[in-house]
Design an enzyme around this catalytic site. Structure first.
Site, PDB file in Angstrom:
ATOM      1  N   HIS A  45       0.837  -1.202   0.000  1.00 58.19           N
ATOM      2  CA  HIS A  45       0.000   0.000   0.000  1.00 58.19           C
ATOM      3  C   HIS A  45       0.877   1.260   0.000  1.00 58.19           C
ATOM      4  O   HIS A  45       0.672   2.183  -0.806  1.00 58.19           O
ATOM      5  CB  HIS A  45      -0.904  -0.043   1.245  1.00 58.19           C
ATOM      6  CG  HIS A  45      -1.741   1.179   1.463  1.00 58.19           C
ATOM      7  ND1 HIS A  45      -3.097   1.205   1.233  1.00 58.19           N
ATOM      8  CD2 HIS A  45      -1.428   2.421   1.904  1.00 58.19           C
ATOM      9  CE1 HIS A  45      -3.579   2.403   1.527  1.00 58.19           C
ATOM     10  NE2 HIS A  45      -2.579   3.163   1.937  1.00 58.19           N
ATOM     11  N   GLU A  46       1.872   1.294   0.871  1.00 59.34           N
ATOM     12  CA  GLU A  46       2.722   2.482   0.962  1.00 59.34           C
ATOM     13  C   GLU A  46       3.607   2.628  -0.273  1.00 59.34           C
ATOM     14  O   GLU A  46       3.838   3.743  -0.757  1.00 59.34           O
ATOM     15  CB  GLU A  46       3.580   2.412   2.229  1.00 59.34           C
ATOM     16  CG  GLU A  46       2.788   2.368   3.526  1.00 59.34           C
ATOM     17  CD  GLU A  46       1.795   3.515   3.670  1.00 59.34           C
ATOM     18  OE1 GLU A  46       2.050   4.600   3.106  1.00 59.34           O
ATOM     19  OE2 GLU A  46       0.760   3.334   4.339  1.00 59.34           O
ATOM     20  N   HIS A  49       1.629   4.316  -2.919  1.00 61.20           N
ATOM     21  CA  HIS A  49       1.613   5.770  -2.762  1.00 61.20           C
ATOM     22  C   HIS A  49       2.878   6.382  -3.352  1.00 61.20           C
ATOM     23  O   HIS A  49       2.830   7.368  -4.092  1.00 61.20           O
ATOM     24  CB  HIS A  49       1.528   6.136  -1.276  1.00 61.20           C
ATOM     25  CG  HIS A  49       0.147   6.036  -0.694  1.00 61.20           C
ATOM     26  ND1 HIS A  49      -0.970   6.532  -1.333  1.00 61.20           N
ATOM     27  CD2 HIS A  49      -0.291   5.514   0.487  1.00 61.20           C
ATOM     28  CE1 HIS A  49      -2.038   6.312  -0.574  1.00 61.20           C
ATOM     29  NE2 HIS A  49      -1.657   5.691   0.530  1.00 61.20           N
ATOM     30  N   HIS A 128      -6.817   7.713  -1.380  1.00 57.93           N
ATOM     31  CA  HIS A 128      -7.336   6.367  -1.125  1.00 57.93           C
ATOM     32  C   HIS A 128      -8.664   6.187  -1.838  1.00 57.93           C
ATOM     33  O   HIS A 128      -9.401   7.144  -2.083  1.00 57.93           O
ATOM     34  CB  HIS A 128      -7.550   6.133   0.384  1.00 57.93           C
ATOM     35  CG  HIS A 128      -6.297   6.177   1.187  1.00 57.93           C
ATOM     36  ND1 HIS A 128      -5.955   7.247   1.978  1.00 57.93           N
ATOM     37  CD2 HIS A 128      -5.284   5.277   1.327  1.00 57.93           C
ATOM     38  CE1 HIS A 128      -4.796   7.017   2.576  1.00 57.93           C
ATOM     39  NE2 HIS A 128      -4.367   5.836   2.191  1.00 57.93           N
TER      40      HIS A 128
END
Length: 778
Positions: A45-46, A49, A128
């Site tokens: 997830h990070e 980003h 998100h």
């Protein structure tokens, strides 16, 4: 506390992040095996980003492959829906994927909805996906124990213009899967009762992967107005990221695929990788209220889903409903008493969406119906939706004039038809470069309904190829419309000129002369160049003595101005455009750079030869050249025709390298007679063109062992060349008196002390066009 945060650091010239950083809260790290999937999901997830899924990067999104910027209005739609502020990603691939996810193809404002905050009033872009409709997708705002890496996030990556996506690796997002437009566009209170709950109690999760409970709660104060679903404004779900929707949430020990999930004795439950959650009243010891239970889906047929209950297989119809399961005893409200035991009613959910999700029915390109048939997504057809629909005209696929290739979605048109849908008739085409190989020769317009040309003024012929009006060919010749040219002096004055093809014994522009034209003798020595000129539609004639047919001979004509062509023959001393084609050599018309040539292929060495020049590719000897009765030894006659007035140079080459040294970068005739075999890092007919790595030695693709000639053309870079991977220029340097070819890499590929791969401009360096810092967490 924030679990983790990340940001991009360095950006290239297209705004693409090329480095970033991720930070994890040490007190939130968990090394236990049960947390591994969630922790890995958080890390990915990070990284996502940092790679570009960031509101700060959205404005820099570009069209495919670093194309033009989309423009923010084509990336984000800010609007108000359901009484709350909504921001959506509306780029093409994302829109396509969300429509397919929810089976909602008439969704006018479709897009990937972004998280709108706890109050539903956020006017800024979030980084998100909105959890209400994407739930366990790994790019929602909260960590999931079962993160789903869906095609929707892959689509966002592709729509950035910085990446291409491999959709075969995407996982199915079961939340909202094929639930329709109501799920995608409405408040959650309008969803089915499999999702939205209004009373506490146990129930299967909407995705049927776990046993769960209704997360309904009463708050001490009112929930934000846009998220109120009951008359009591303090009543709602426990997750603000899900817009306070009361939903069925899985127990931590309720996963039907887990080995430690709790089970209820006497219900015939099965935990396995294919198990799903069902509402069941099954019991072997008395009656039971509806309870979530796990049973294994064995397989699906076109009409039913086969479920294992204990040791019994149950056939659930596609439309769902109650079925009997023999072998379970007890008092049940849905059963009828039969002798010493009871038949329990087992309620099957609609099986079509479960079967489609588990088995990828309908090729993943349609929706499995309750009757077992497929309802295909727009653009697809076939029993299993695997075929791409071809273009149609008036509702008829390929207009009835072609066949559809369902694997590509392209029409293969019948002869005489063209167009994407084969709906247009082909107009006549002249197979000649001077007429552009186009319909109506670029001298008229094509009527696709009739297949006929309407010629511009001054042009005639079924393909508008003729410019009549030869200047007085009289009775001594005929006009050849194919060599005509039209000149526009003004809008009101057009001059048309065709060329005269003279009868035998007559010569000249108008076939009035009986005096043979002057003929110039050329020399075969690879270096003597004759400079001449020819008027429009006129000829100049040459001859060259060929003593042998063993070597290749090339007559080269370079038009410095205008356009001239070569007609040549062994039997006709004055070859023209009207000479017999069987005995006439005509210069290659595909050439568009003022260079014309006629190559006579001899019998020396192996074929093919001339492998470095398309113009001089000899696949076999010319019969007219090697037969002594009509070819060498003897004269070869050349007519230079002025298609337009031209100044030209003409010369004759023999064997390319017979009298050359291959520029000291090769050996003549090493592999093929009369052809330079170039040293590594050199190419061209005379081995005078530098060739840098990577070459066929690097690719292990050499046509001849020990040579540097590739079997195939391999292109890896923007310049459509293998040299320097297309990321630099192949340049010659003189080092210790020896010429050497080396790559001079573009700035983005230049290293101070390069490795072998870096020296070939293969490895980009991190771009530091500018560095942008981010202070807020994601």
């Amino acid at each position: 506390a924030v679990l983790a945060w990340a940001l991009p650091c360095n950006l290239d010239q297209f705004g693409r992040p090329i480095s970033g950083q991720a930070n994890f809260g040490p007190n939130r790290l968990d090394s236990s095996s049960g947390s591994r999937t969630q922790q890995v999901g958080t890390a990915i997830h990070e990284l996502t980003h940092a790679l570009g899924f960031s509101s700060s990067r959205f404005p820099d999104f570009r069209q495919p492959l670093n194309g033009a910027p989309w423009g923010l209005s084509n990336i984000i739609l800010n609007t108000k829906e359901r009484g709350v502020a909504v921001s959506k990603i509306i780029t093409p691939k994302v829109v396509q994927q969300v429509k397919q996810q929810y089976n909602c193809y008439n969704w006018a404002t479709a897009g990937g909805e972004l998280e709108n905050g706890a109050q539903g009033t956020s006017t800024t872009m979030s980084s998100h996906w909105e959890k209400r409709i994407f739930q366990d997708e790994y790019m929602t705002a909260t960590a999931s124990s079962t993160p789903i890496y869906s095609a929707i996030t892959l689509a966002l990556f592709e729509d950035s213009g910085w990446y291409t996506a491999n959709y075969s690796m995407a996982q199915t997002l079961t939340w909202g899967y094929l639930e329709g437009c109501t799920f995608a566009t409405s408040k959650c209170s309008e969803w089915s009762t499999n999702y939205f709950c209004n009373t506490k109690g146990d129930h299967c999760t909407p995705t049927r992967d776990a046993k769960g409970y209704c997360d309904l709660a009463t708050y001490k104060s009112s929930i934000p107005a846009g998220f109120q679903y009951f008359s009591n404004p303090s009543l709602g779900g426990q997750d603000s990221y899900s817009d306070y929707c009361p939903l069925y949430v899985g127990y931590s020990n309720g996963d039907c695929t887990g080995s430690t999930t709790y089970t209820t004795s006497g219900m015939g439950e099965i935990l396995s990788s294919r198990s799903q959650c069902f509402q069941s009243t099954l019991s072997t010891s008395g009656s039971r209220s509806s309870t979530p239970a796990c049973y294994a889906v064995d397989h699906c047929t076109k009409t039913a889903m086969i479920v294992n209950v204990g040791n019994t297989q149950v056939s659930c119809p596609m439309a769902g409903g109650q079925v009997s399961v023999p072998g379970f005893q007890g008092t049940l409200t849905l059963a009828k008493y039969t002798a010493a035991k009871y038949l329990i009613r087992f309620r099957c959910p609609p099986a079509n969406t479960i079967c489609q999700r588990l088995q990828r029915e309908c090729s993943g390109l349609g929706v499995l119906q309750t009757d077992g048939s497929c309802l295909c997504n727009p653009g697809y057809n076939g029993a299993d939706c695997s075929l791409i629909i071809c273009p149609a005209k008036n509702g008829v696929e390929c207009a009835g004039h072609g066949t559809c290739d369902g694997t590509t979605g392209q029409c293969n048109c019948n002869q005489g038809y063209t167009g994407l849908s084969c709906g247009s008739l082909i107009c006549p085409i002249v197979n000649d470069e001077k007429f552009a190989y186009t319909q109506c020769s670029n001298h008229g317009t094509c009527d696709p309904n009739t297949g006929t040309c309407s010629c511009y003024f001054g042009y005639t012929g079924n393909a508008c190829q003729c410019v009549p009006g030869c200047p007085n060919c009289s009775v001594n010749g005929t006009c050849d419309c194919m060599t005509g040219t039209i000149y526009t002096c003004s809008i009101l004055h057009l001059k048309t000129l065709g060329s005269c093809v003279c009868h035998s014994g007559y010569y000249g522009l108008t076939c009035q002369s009986t005096q043979p034209p002057q003929m110039t003798t050329l020399v075969v020595d690879n270096k003597t160049v004759y400079a001449g000129s020819v008027i429009s539609k006129g000829y100049q004639f040459f001859k060259v003595l060929l003593n042998s047919s063993s070597s290749d001979i090339t007559v080269v004509l370079n038009s410095n101005t205008g356009d001239a062509d070569i007609y040549a023959s062994f039997t006709n001393m004055y070859p023209t455009a009207g000479s017999a084609k069987a005995t006439t050599f005509i210069s290659d018309a595909n050439r568009t750079d003022s260079l014309d040539a006629v190559t006579l292929c001899g019998s020396l060495g192996s074929f093919p030869r001339g492998i470095n020049d398309t113009f001089r590719f000899c696949s076999q000897p010319n019969d007219q050249f090697v037969q002594a009765s009509i070819g060498a030894p003897g004269y070869f006659y050349i007519g230079v025709f002025g298609y337009t007035q031209s100044n030209f140079q003409i010369y004759v080459q023999i064997n390319k390298c017979t009298t050359a040294s291959c520029s000291n970068h090769g050996i003549c005739g090493k592999y093929y007679g009369g052809v330079c075999a170039c040293d590594r890092f050199w190419s061209g007919e005379a081995c005078n063109v530098p060739q840098c790595r990577p070459d066929c030695v690097d690719f292990n693709d050499c046509k001849i062992p020990g040579s540097s000639i590739s079997q195939t053309t391999i292109s890896n870079g923007l310049r459509n060349t293998t040299d320097c991977y297309g990321n630099g220029a192949c340049t010659v340097f003189t080092i210790n008196g020896i010429e050497q070819s080396k790559c001079v890499c573009d700035p983005a590929y230049t290293y101070a002390n390069p490795t072998d791969a870096q020296s070939m401009c293969k490895v980009p360096i991190p771009s530091i066009s500018y560095v942008q810092n981010y202070n807020s967490s994601f």
